[in-house]
Design an enzyme around this catalytic site. Structure first.
Site, mmCIF file in Angstrom:
data_model
loop_
_atom_site.group_PDB
_atom_site.id
_atom_site.type_symbol
_atom_site.label_atom_id
_atom_site.label_comp_id
_atom_site.label_asym_id
_atom_site.label_seq_id
_atom_site.Cartn_x
_atom_site.Cartn_y
_atom_site.Cartn_z
ATOM 1 N N THR A 28 58.564 -34.156 -97.071
ATOM 2 C CA THR A 28 59.199 -34.501 -95.803
ATOM 3 C C THR A 28 60.410 -35.382 -96.053
ATOM 4 O OG1 THR A 28 57.058 -34.449 -94.697
ATOM 5 C CG2 THR A 28 58.819 -35.630 -93.565
ATOM 6 N N GLY A 29 61.428 -35.235 -95.224
ATOM 7 C CA GLY A 29 62.571 -36.130 -95.297
ATOM 8 C C GLY A 29 63.882 -35.395 -95.431
ATOM 9 N N THR A 31 66.159 -35.313 -97.834
ATOM 10 C CA THR A 31 66.411 -34.604 -99.090
ATOM 11 C C THR A 31 65.563 -33.341 -99.163
ATOM 12 O OG1 THR A 31 66.849 -36.743 -100.150
ATOM 13 C CG2 THR A 31 66.547 -34.851 -101.604
ATOM 14 N N ASP A 81 59.027 -33.289 -103.301
ATOM 15 C CA ASP A 81 59.195 -34.263 -102.233
ATOM 16 C C ASP A 81 60.180 -35.332 -102.686
ATOM 17 O OD1 ASP A 81 58.865 -35.530 -99.802
ATOM 18 O OD2 ASP A 81 56.761 -36.070 -100.105
ATOM 19 N N GLY A 82 60.662 -36.108 -101.745
ATOM 20 C CA GLY A 82 61.570 -37.199 -102.038
ATOM 21 C C GLY A 82 60.836 -38.510 -102.252
ATOM 22 N N ASP A 84 61.405 -43.045 -101.414
ATOM 23 C CA ASP A 84 62.224 -44.162 -100.951
ATOM 24 C C ASP A 84 62.612 -45.059 -102.116
ATOM 25 O OD1 ASP A 84 62.123 -43.552 -98.080
ATOM 26 O OD2 ASP A 84 59.985 -43.943 -98.327
ATOM 27 N N LYS A 94 56.801 -44.364 -100.852
ATOM 28 C CA LYS A 94 57.091 -43.284 -99.931
ATOM 29 C C LYS A 94 56.546 -43.656 -98.545
ATOM 30 C CE LYS A 94 56.230 -39.098 -101.198
ATOM 31 N NZ LYS A 94 57.498 -38.715 -100.510
ATOM 32 N N GLU A 103 51.477 -36.546 -97.203
ATOM 33 C CA GLU A 103 52.145 -36.362 -98.489
ATOM 34 C C GLU A 103 51.168 -36.585 -99.644
ATOM 35 O OE1 GLU A 103 56.671 -37.571 -97.039
ATOM 36 O OE2 GLU A 103 55.403 -39.070 -98.012
ATOM 37 N N LYS A 121 67.874 -44.439 -105.339
ATOM 38 C CA LYS A 121 66.442 -44.659 -105.141
ATOM 39 C C LYS A 121 65.744 -45.153 -106.404
ATOM 40 C CE LYS A 121 67.024 -43.176 -100.999
ATOM 41 N NZ LYS A 121 66.479 -41.927 -100.486
#
Length: 223
Positions: A28-29, A31, A81-82, A84, A94, A103, A121
């Site tokens: 999710t997000g 990126t 996934d990305g 933070d 995350k 996630e 990041k």
């Protein structure tokens, strides 16, 4: 090169980790949205995806990519996934997009976590980004007090309810020098649904977008 362009680069680079004919895990997000858009250009290559949020599910389906429930699969070859924040061992914070619990569930199904992020990041020590924690509402203030006892400040994320129907706390003032130990401790607190430390489910590969291109980092050594 703008941050948005860097996200597009790593989203496209992640296609190299998509096995032909597989059902893959998708996070999710912003990126990940770039990855989903890139995946749509080769959607016949995959059988479908297990998504970590309503938002990603809607985007996948809009592109004609089949979405499966996590309960319908026994495993996934890869989860993309990305993050933070991500440290030098692939451990992450995350939950900025409020999807941390799902996630973790999808990441747990996957053989390998591939993180896609821009170079901003990457950090030496996790904690500059406020740590998200999903909680059951009646335990909210109790969890706030527990963080205060650690010298941290937990703040309710106003106006946000997760896809699971729970509030989120954002925890400020932590320097997370032992992510696995802190993740384990917080997971034991009554009322905590999930904490946004991904140490047990750390990335095995990170694709970092930088002005000079996409940098691949492999985390094979023990964290």
């Amino acid at each position: 090169m703008t941050q948005d362009e860097l996200k597009t680069l790593v989203g496209r680079a992640a296609l190299d980790f998509v096995p032909a004919g597989a059902v893959i895990g998708v996070g999710t997000g912003s990126t990940v949205n770039k990855f989903i858009d890139a995946l749509a250009t080769v959607r016949d290559r995959v059988a479908g995806a297990v998504s970590s949020s309503v938002q990603s599910t809607e985007r996948l389906r809009a592109h004609g990519i089949a979405v499966f429930e996590a309960n319908d699969v026994t495993g996934l070859p890869v989860y993309i996934d990305g993050a933070d924040e991500i440290d030098g061992h692939g451990r992450m914070i995350k939950g900025g997009g409020a999807a941390l619990t799902r996630e973790k569930i999808v990441a747990d199904l996957a053989e390998r976590f591939v993180c896609i992020a821009d170079a901003s990041k990457r950090v030496a020590v996790l904690g500059r980004f406020p740590l998200p924690v999903e909680v059951i509402d009646i335990a909210r203030e109790q969890v706030v007090r527990r963080f205060a006892s650690l010298g941290a400040r937990a703040v309710l994320r106003a106006g946000v309810i997760t896809d699971n129907g729970h509030p989120l706390l954002d925890v400020h003032g932590l320097a997370i020098t032992d992510p696995l130990a802190l993740e384990t401790e917080i997971n034991q607190w009554p009322g905590v649904v999930a904490v946004g430390i991904f140490a047990r489910h750390r990335a095995r590969v990170c694709l970092l977008g930088a002005p000079e291109g996409v940098q691949r980092i492999d985390y094979d050594a023990p964290a």
